[in-house]
Design an enzyme around this catalytic site. Structure first.
Site, PDB file in Angstrom:
ATOM      1  N   TYR A  19       1.170  12.060   6.456  1.00  0.00           N
ATOM      2  CA  TYR A  19       1.926  11.327   5.439  1.00  0.00           C
ATOM      3  C   TYR A  19       2.990  12.183   4.767  1.00  0.00           C
ATOM      4  O   TYR A  19       3.945  11.648   4.191  1.00  0.00           O
ATOM      5  CB  TYR A  19       0.978  10.677   4.425  1.00  0.00           C
ATOM      6  N   MET A  56      -3.277   5.347   0.301  1.00  0.00           N
ATOM      7  CA  MET A  56      -4.697   4.944   0.255  1.00  0.00           C
ATOM      8  C   MET A  56      -4.841   3.477   0.661  1.00  0.00           C
ATOM      9  O   MET A  56      -5.485   2.693  -0.035  1.00  0.00           O
ATOM     10  CB  MET A  56      -5.267   5.105  -1.150  1.00  0.00           C
ATOM     11  N   HIS A  57      -4.279   3.110   1.793  1.00  0.00           N
ATOM     12  CA  HIS A  57      -4.214   1.690   2.170  1.00  0.00           C
ATOM     13  C   HIS A  57      -5.469   0.896   1.776  1.00  0.00           C
ATOM     14  O   HIS A  57      -5.412  -0.080   1.041  1.00  0.00           O
ATOM     15  CB  HIS A  57      -4.053   1.567   3.689  1.00  0.00           C
ATOM     16  N   ASP A  58      -6.617   1.317   2.319  1.00  0.00           N
ATOM     17  CA  ASP A  58      -7.842   0.520   2.193  1.00  0.00           C
ATOM     18  C   ASP A  58      -8.377   0.486   0.770  1.00  0.00           C
ATOM     19  O   ASP A  58      -8.979  -0.500   0.351  1.00  0.00           O
ATOM     20  CB  ASP A  58      -8.912   1.057   3.143  1.00  0.00           C
ATOM     21  N   THR A  83       0.830  -1.219   0.000  1.00  0.00           N
ATOM     22  CA  THR A  83       0.000   0.000   0.000  1.00  0.00           C
ATOM     23  C   THR A  83       0.860   1.263   0.000  1.00  0.00           C
ATOM     24  O   THR A  83       0.513   2.251  -0.640  1.00  0.00           O
ATOM     25  CB  THR A  83      -0.990   0.029   1.183  1.00  0.00           C
TER      26      THR A  83
END
Length: 315
Positions: free
Chosen positions: A230, A241-243, A196
């Site tokens: 970040y 935008m991990h998710d 990610t």
């Protein structure tokens, strides 16, 4: 409609992008959204999920609240220092009020209802702590045949963020993560920090999103606290935008390249608590955990364009 999906979430700025990605994708049938404690307390994650669906003009999607704490050990630290006190950089109030009432069923009850009613197996995308999913699998083992796969955002192969070795979603409830990842037999894809972070987007990407229309502008408006965090982590103006990376795989199987490794979760009380132990040896001797798919690579620019084009073309 296309593939059927349930999202379990703790919004969270990256969760907001992920929910919107699924909500506006014409090839996804978003059956429901369930909420869990995590980035901020359950009351806030639930309110945020409902407002985000309203923003996406999806009041047809039911929302049910789930676990407000981990399965075993109470953990009082969230991620408000990353996402802001309300989970959305202090801008949750800028989103429209939800018109659809919160479901009277809890998260597990809603998932069981939706899975039982489905005429085909459903993908579940847990993008917060795995407490609700562990409870579902423990209490309703017969429902597993209705789950096609679990695509989760969590863990790290070579890094952590909540601790030196533990990623937040796993660290927030390691016992639940162990139940889902290491012990069960539902097909599982783990989308870790290692990938990610490589999918991070910069200020130019965010500017394109903001200029794309009302949805993009609203999503970009939720990022200030997240962006400030970040900026320090990445060393440039951008966000991870991990998710949304995990949800991209949930709705477009194969957009991420995976490799299969035995994975275990450290549930001890020591400094490695919450660590995902990914056994990458060519010939593992007595591996612990179970073999699952771990996302290791993607076409980075293609992934960024996939998310941007869908959000930009959204309602």
């Amino acid at each position: 409609m296309g593939s059927k999906l349930i999202i379990d979430t703790d919004p969270g700025v990256d969760d907001a992008f992920a929910i919107a990605l699924a909500a506006v994708s014409a090839d996804v049938e978003l059956l429901g959204v369930t909420t869990v404690f995590g980035n901020v307390p359950l009351t806030s994650t639930t309110a945020n999920a409902r407002r985000l669906l309203q923003l996406c003009d999806r009041p047809d999607v039911p929302v049910a609240a789930g676990a407000s704490r981990p399965l075993v050990h109470l953990n009082k630290r969230g991620s408000s220092h990353v996402h802001g006190n309300d989970g959305l950089s202090g801008h949750a109030g800028s989103l429209p009020e939800a018109t659809r009432p919160l479901e009277s069923l809890d998260a597990v009850g809603l998932m069981v209802s939706l899975l039982e009613a489905s005429d085909e197996p459903v993908t579940i995308a847990p993008i917060g702590p795995l407490t609700n999913i562990a409870a579902l699998l423990a209490a309703h083992p017969g429902i597993k045949s209705k789950i096609s796969r679990i695509v989760l955002m969590g863990g790290g192969v070579a890094r952590g963020n909540s601790t030196a070795v533990a990623e937040f979603n796993i660290w927030a409830d390691p016992e639940a993560a162990h139940r889902v990842i290491a012990e069960d037999d539902v097909p599982c894809v783990m989308v870790p920090l290692d990938l990610t972070h490589r999918c991070a987007v910069d200020s130019a990407w965010l500017a394109k999103l903001a200029a794309s229309g009302p949805l993009g502008r609203a999503l970009d408006g939720l990022t200030p606290d997240y962006l400030a965090h970040y900026r320090q982590v990445l060393g440039f103006d951008g966000i991870v935008m991990h998710d949304a990376v995990a949800v991209a795989e949930a709705i477009s199987p194969g957009i991420l390249r995976t490799e299969t490794y035995p994975v275990d979760i450290d549930v001890t009380a020591g400094p490695a608590r919450g660590m995902t132990l990914v056994d990458r040896r060519a010939l593992p001797i007595d591996p612990t955990g179970r073999p699952i798919e771990v996302a290791v690579d993607t076409d980075l620019d293609g992934l960024r364009e996939f998310v941007l084009s869908r959000l930009a073309g959204g309602r």
